[in-house]
Design a protein around this motif. Structure first.
Motif, PDB file in Angstrom:
ATOM      1  N   GLY A  11       0.665  -1.174  -0.071  1.00 60.31           N
ATOM      2  CA  GLY A  11       0.134  -0.110   0.046  1.00 60.31           C
ATOM      3  C   GLY A  11       0.969   1.242  -0.002  1.00 60.31           C
ATOM      4  O   GLY A  11       0.408   2.232   0.670  1.00 60.31           O
ATOM      5  N   ARG A  13       1.479   3.611  -2.178  1.00 60.68           N
ATOM      6  CA  ARG A  13       0.955   4.957  -2.534  1.00 60.68           C
ATOM      7  C   ARG A  13       0.017   5.362  -2.040  1.00 60.68           C
ATOM      8  O   ARG A  13      -0.685   6.434  -2.197  1.00 60.68           O
ATOM      9  N   HIS A  37      -1.013  -1.385  -6.617  1.00 56.61           N
ATOM     10  CA  HIS A  37      -2.152  -2.178  -6.840  1.00 56.61           C
ATOM     11  C   HIS A  37      -2.570  -3.004  -8.218  1.00 56.61           C
ATOM     12  O   HIS A  37      -2.926  -4.027  -8.386  1.00 56.61           O
ATOM     13  N   LEU A  40       0.171  -5.847  -8.471  1.00 57.15           N
ATOM     14  CA  LEU A  40      -0.035  -6.808  -7.838  1.00 57.15           C
ATOM     15  C   LEU A  40      -1.492  -6.740  -6.979  1.00 57.15           C
ATOM     16  O   LEU A  40      -1.536  -5.899  -5.978  1.00 57.15           O
ATOM     17  N   VAL A  67     -10.266   1.633   1.947  1.00 63.17           N
ATOM     18  CA  VAL A  67     -10.273   2.586   3.270  1.00 63.17           C
ATOM     19  C   VAL A  67     -11.204   3.624   2.809  1.00 63.17           C
ATOM     20  O   VAL A  67     -11.388   4.113   1.504  1.00 63.17           O
ATOM     21  N   LYS A 141     -10.831  -6.181  10.149  1.00 59.89           N
ATOM     22  CA  LYS A 141      -9.708  -5.613  10.814  1.00 59.89           C
ATOM     23  C   LYS A 141      -9.315  -6.641  12.232  1.00 59.89           C
ATOM     24  O   LYS A 141      -8.424  -6.861  12.417  1.00 59.89           O
ATOM     25  N   PRO A 164      -4.618   2.592  14.636  1.00 59.86           N
ATOM     26  CA  PRO A 164      -4.525   3.832  14.774  1.00 59.86           C
ATOM     27  C   PRO A 164      -5.888   4.483  14.721  1.00 59.86           C
ATOM     28  O   PRO A 164      -6.777   4.074  14.394  1.00 59.86           O
ATOM     29  N   LEU A 167      -6.470   9.360  10.911  1.00 59.88           N
ATOM     30  CA  LEU A 167      -5.361   9.970  10.487  1.00 59.88           C
ATOM     31  C   LEU A 167      -5.565  10.887   9.227  1.00 59.88           C
ATOM     32  O   LEU A 167      -6.731  10.898   8.600  1.00 59.88           O
TER      33      LEU A 167
HETATM   34  N1  LIG Z   1      -7.056   6.917   6.863  1.00 60.05           N
HETATM   35  C1  LIG Z   1      -7.193   6.707   8.141  1.00 60.05           C
HETATM   36  O1  LIG Z   1      -7.918   7.758   8.779  1.00 60.05           O
HETATM   37  C2  LIG Z   1      -6.724   5.719   8.828  1.00 60.05           C
HETATM   38  C3  LIG Z   1      -6.208   4.653   8.194  1.00 60.05           C
HETATM   39  N2  LIG Z   1      -5.859   3.214   8.803  1.00 60.05           N
HETATM   40  C4  LIG Z   1      -5.234   2.228   8.301  1.00 60.05           C
HETATM   41  O2  LIG Z   1      -4.218   2.619   7.605  1.00 60.05           O
HETATM   42  C5  LIG Z   1      -4.061   1.824   6.397  1.00 60.05           C
HETATM   43  C6  LIG Z   1      -3.662   2.480   5.073  1.00 60.05           C
HETATM   44  O3  LIG Z   1      -4.786   3.419   4.998  1.00 60.05           O
HETATM   45  P1  LIG Z   1      -4.714   4.604   4.243  1.00 60.05           P
HETATM   46  O4  LIG Z   1      -3.183   5.100   3.691  1.00 60.05           O
HETATM   47  O5  LIG Z   1      -5.308   5.928   4.812  1.00 60.05           O
HETATM   48  O6  LIG Z   1      -5.515   4.296   2.772  1.00 60.05           O
HETATM   49  P2  LIG Z   1      -5.223   4.669   1.383  1.00 60.05           P
HETATM   50  O7  LIG Z   1      -6.650   4.517   0.560  1.00 60.05           O
HETATM   51  O8  LIG Z   1      -4.507   6.075   1.307  1.00 60.05           O
HETATM   52  O9  LIG Z   1      -4.246   3.705   0.874  1.00 60.05           O
HETATM   53  C7  LIG Z   1      -4.400   2.333   0.778  1.00 60.05           C
HETATM   54  C8  LIG Z   1      -3.352   1.671  -0.281  1.00 60.05           C
HETATM   55  O10 LIG Z   1      -3.621   0.302  -0.361  1.00 60.05           O
HETATM   56  C9  LIG Z   1      -3.845   0.149  -1.737  1.00 60.05           C
HETATM   57  N3  LIG Z   1      -4.697  -1.168  -2.170  1.00 60.05           N
HETATM   58  C10 LIG Z   1      -6.176  -1.250  -1.697  1.00 60.05           C
HETATM   59  N4  LIG Z   1      -6.480  -2.558  -2.326  1.00 60.05           N
HETATM   60  C11 LIG Z   1      -5.504  -3.117  -2.675  1.00 60.05           C
HETATM   61  C12 LIG Z   1      -5.389  -4.296  -3.377  1.00 60.05           C
HETATM   62  N5  LIG Z   1      -6.450  -5.187  -3.351  1.00 60.05           N
HETATM   63  N6  LIG Z   1      -4.259  -4.861  -3.772  1.00 60.05           N
HETATM   64  C13 LIG Z   1      -3.194  -3.986  -3.716  1.00 60.05           C
HETATM   65  N7  LIG Z   1      -3.206  -2.673  -3.260  1.00 60.05           N
HETATM   66  C14 LIG Z   1      -4.521  -2.194  -2.765  1.00 60.05           C
HETATM   67  C15 LIG Z   1      -4.339   1.110  -2.599  1.00 60.05           C
HETATM   68  O11 LIG Z   1      -4.110   1.391  -3.896  1.00 60.05           O
HETATM   69  P3  LIG Z   1      -5.178   2.013  -4.684  1.00 60.05           P
HETATM   70  O12 LIG Z   1      -5.467   3.257  -4.244  1.00 60.05           O
HETATM   71  O13 LIG Z   1      -4.300   1.748  -6.079  1.00 60.05           O
HETATM   72  O14 LIG Z   1      -6.418   1.111  -4.738  1.00 60.05           O
HETATM   73  C16 LIG Z   1      -3.535   2.189  -1.695  1.00 60.05           C
HETATM   74  O15 LIG Z   1      -2.260   2.465  -2.187  1.00 60.05           O
HETATM   75  C17 LIG Z   1      -5.251   0.778   6.375  1.00 60.05           C
HETATM   76  O16 LIG Z   1      -4.933  -0.367   6.764  1.00 60.05           O
HETATM   77  C18 LIG Z   1      -6.068   1.679   7.242  1.00 60.05           C
HETATM   78  O17 LIG Z   1      -7.073   0.751   7.766  1.00 60.05           O
HETATM   79  C19 LIG Z   1      -6.204   3.277  10.267  1.00 60.05           C
HETATM   80  C20 LIG Z   1      -6.930   4.174  11.011  1.00 60.05           C
HETATM   81  C21 LIG Z   1      -7.263   5.308  10.254  1.00 60.05           C
END
Ligand SMILES: NC(=O)C1=CN([C@@H]2O[C@H](COP(=O)(O)OP(=O)(O)OC[C@H]3O[C@@H](n4cnc5c(N)ncnc54)[C@H](OP(=O)(O)O)[C@@H]3O)[C@@H](O)[C@H]2O)C=CC1
Ligand SMILES: C[C@H]1O[C@H](OP(=O)(O)OP(=O)(O)OC[C@H]2O[C@@H](n3cnc4c(=O)[nH]c(N)nc43)[C@H](O)[C@@H]2O)[C@@H](O)[C@@H](O)C1=O
Length: 313
Positions: A11, A13, A37, A40, A67, A141, A164, A167
């Motif tokens: 993840g 990006r 994504h 993979l 998310v 989760k 967390p 965020l």
């Molecule tokens: N944002 C928040 O407020 C919070 C986030 N978190 C946790 O932090 C983590 C990251 O969140 P955040 O960075 O905000 O989310 P983002 O949506 O910014 O990033 C999630 C990333 O996961 C990738 N992804 C999703 N599905 C797939 C898949 N099937 N295969 C490969 N890659 C995939 C996405 O790629 P693409 O965009 O190309 O689909 C993206 O790069 C998560 O586990 C979330 O639960 C926890 C608490 C709060």
């Protein structure tokens, strides 16, 4: 983690994954592997199996997930459950099968019961009913967290999980309906200021309480815990400070320089009334947040202004 260890950030990006990569690079880790994504899809078991068998990362940060904010979650319960459950099982399972030394699984504070005593301790997990707007995501989760715990118990792995709070920061998702509250407000107040709008409408009643952690602080905590924590129980990651959504809207309006009226649309869901993490375990391990909310909102607003493409994702 050794500085030349092979580290996979899933993840990378996304908002959190990109912050973890920045933090690792800052601390001198130089053997980081990533896949987009498109390259993979982590929901595809065969592809994940092939990737781990070929790359055999020594450490994994699992920051890939489906998310979204309160509306995205509540309108797509089935998708949030299926995609999150599938991708996390695939990654954790293949990491274990291929000898990954340590894995960090990222969950969310919404895993705790809706009416949990506040601030919420790690020990209140599974002691009551979940909040309905994100029940599917929370169940996925909880399963990821438990799978790490069960691998540790059955096979002696060292897989940890962190939960967390809400965020925000660089690379956030600013989609008007699907995003979380902070990026949504940054966009809405900015657009209102530019358009000279007299009023802005926000969702719900403004009474729910939320806690916010700047994503670079979160990434610092993740790398710190990867090096300094082992255990089956999860670790809460937050500031231990909260404010109402109404107070948050006023703070965002102040940072952006929007001076019009703020109205409320109670037909939109409020979600959990209060969601404050007890961060005493994190602090006892030797970590504390650095970025105060107002400073973090300024940094996030700069990111929004400097990354117009990000605003469209
Ligand atoms: N944002 C928040 O407020 C919070 C986030 N978190 C946790 O932090 C983590 C990251 O969140 P955040 O960075 O905000 O989310 P983002 O949506 O910014 O990033 C999630 C990333 O996961 C990738 N992804 C999703 N599905 C797939 C898949 N099937 N295969 C490969 N890659 C995939 C996405 O790629 P693409 O965009 O190309 O689909 C993206 O790069 C998560 O586990 C979330 O639960 C926890 C608490 C709060
Ligand atoms: C991180 C966390 O994020 C989600 O839970 P949430 O905290 O309820 O999420 P939220 O950020 O979307 O809203 C917080 C509060 O803010 C209010 N609100 C006002 N105006 C807007 C607004 O314009 N957009 C949004 N999204 N909310 C708004 C909104 O009505 C609510 O009262 C889950 O996905 C959950 O799974 C999860 O893990």
């Amino acid at each position: 983690m050794e500085k030349d260890a092979k580290i996979y950030v899933a993840g990378h990006r996304g908002m959190v994954g990109s912050a973890i990569v920045r933090q690792l690079e800052k601390e001198g880790y130089h053997n980081i592997i990533t896949r987009t994504h498109k390259e993979l899809n982590l929901c595809r078991q065969d592809d994940v199996e092939e990737f781990f068998a070929k790359e055999k990362p020594e450490y994994v940060f699992l920051a890939a997930a489906k998310v979204g904010g309160i509306m995205a979650n509540s309108e797509a319960l089935a998708d949030f459950m299926y995609e999150n459950m599938t991708l996390e099982m695939n990654v954790i399972h293949e990491a274990w099968k291929n000898g990954c030394k340590k894995l960090m699984f990222l969950g969310s504070s919404c895993i705790y019961p809706r009416m949990a005593p506040q601030p919420m301790k790690e020990s209140c997990l599974l002691t009551g009913e979940l909040e309905k707007t994100n029940e599917a995501y929370a169940l996925a989760k909880i399963s990821g967290l438990k799978y790490c715990e069960f691998l540790n118990k059955q096979y002696g792995t060292d897989y940890i999980s962190v939960m967390p709070t809400n965020l925000y920061g660089p690379n956030d998702n600013y989609h008007p309906e699907h995003s979380h509250v902070l990026p949504a407000l940054i966009r809405r107040f900015h657009e209102a200021k530019v358009a000279g709008a007299k009023e802005v409408t926000c969702w719900g009643t403004g009474t729910p309480l939320r806690e916010f952690l700047y994503v670079d602080d979160l990434a610092d905590a993740c790398v710190f815990l990867m090096n300094n924590y082992s255990g089956d129980e999860t670790v809460n990651l937050g500031t231990g400070k909260e404010l109402t959504i109404k107070e948050l809207t006023e703070l965002v309006a102040k940072v952006i320089g929007y001076t019009g009226e703020i109205k409320w649309d109670p037909s939109k869901p409020d979600g959990t009334p209060r969601k404050l993490l007890d961060v005493s375990k994190l602090e006892s391990l030797g970590w504390k947040y650095k970025t105060e909310l107002e400073d973090g909102i300024r940094l996030a607003y700069d990111d929004f202004l400097n990354n117009p493409m990000r605003a469209e994702r």
